[in-house]
Motif scaffolding. Structure first.
Motif, mmCIF file in Angstrom:
data_model
loop_
_atom_site.group_PDB
_atom_site.id
_atom_site.type_symbol
_atom_site.label_atom_id
_atom_site.label_comp_id
_atom_site.label_asym_id
_atom_site.label_seq_id
_atom_site.Cartn_x
_atom_site.Cartn_y
_atom_site.Cartn_z
ATOM 1 N N UNK A 7 13.003 21.848 93.943
ATOM 2 C CA UNK A 7 13.756 20.652 94.258
ATOM 3 C C UNK A 7 13.074 20.317 95.881
ATOM 4 N N UNK A 8 12.874 21.193 96.568
ATOM 5 C CA UNK A 8 12.334 20.955 97.875
ATOM 6 C C UNK A 8 10.869 20.457 97.761
ATOM 7 N N UNK A 9 10.090 21.024 96.980
ATOM 8 C CA UNK A 9 8.562 20.370 96.836
ATOM 9 C C UNK A 9 8.735 19.160 96.292
ATOM 10 N N UNK A 10 9.618 18.773 95.101
ATOM 11 C CA UNK A 10 9.609 17.574 94.555
ATOM 12 C C UNK A 10 10.209 16.223 95.674
ATOM 13 N N UNK A 67 12.875 24.717 105.503
ATOM 14 C CA UNK A 67 13.305 25.567 104.329
ATOM 15 C C UNK A 67 12.319 26.258 103.627
ATOM 16 N N UNK A 68 11.187 25.505 103.158
ATOM 17 C CA UNK A 68 9.988 26.294 102.701
ATOM 18 C C UNK A 68 9.483 27.577 103.331
ATOM 19 N N UNK A 74 11.979 34.976 103.275
ATOM 20 C CA UNK A 74 13.104 35.600 102.783
ATOM 21 C C UNK A 74 14.305 35.476 103.670
ATOM 22 N N UNK A 75 14.457 34.370 104.404
ATOM 23 C CA UNK A 75 15.662 33.911 105.215
ATOM 24 C C UNK A 75 16.369 32.798 104.790
#
Length: 109
Positions: A7-10, A67-68, A74-75
């Motif tokens: 979703x973030x990449x899109x 966010x990525x 791992x956070x």
């Protein structure tokens, strides 16, 4: 986590496309004729809107990139303020969220 990453990449791809479109539009909005005062006022207002959108889109791109990075480290899914879980429903709605609901209400951006 893969769902959030996709979703973030899109969204990042979509925002980058919008920014390119804004830049292209800003470069070629004037016609060859002499503008009248109404045309100038409309064009100035349109430019203000484009700048505001561009600033908002750039901020959202930074949030997405952050966010990525959190996913890679791992956070992801943990509140940056209190360390608690952000919550699956919140992350589905706002995958770039940095804070849980309680902390989000207290943090001013």
């Amino acid at each position: 986590m893969n769902e959030a990453r996709e979703a973030l990449l899109q969204r990042r791809s979509s925002l980058r496309g919008l920014l390119r479109a804004h830049l292209a539009e800003a470069g070629g909005t004037r016609s060859g004729r002499e503008p009248d005062p109404v045309d100038e006022a409309v064009e100035e207002r349109a430019e203000e809107v484009r700048v505001r959108l561009s600033e908002w889109e750039q901020r959202e791109l930074r949030d997405i990139d952050d966010a990525l990075v959190r996913i890679e480290q791992g956070r992801f899914g943990h509140c940056s303020r209190c360390g608690g879980a952000i919550g699956r429903h919140r992350l589905r709605a706002i995958p770039e969220a940095r804070h849980c609901m309680a902390c989000s209400a207290q943090v001013k951006r």
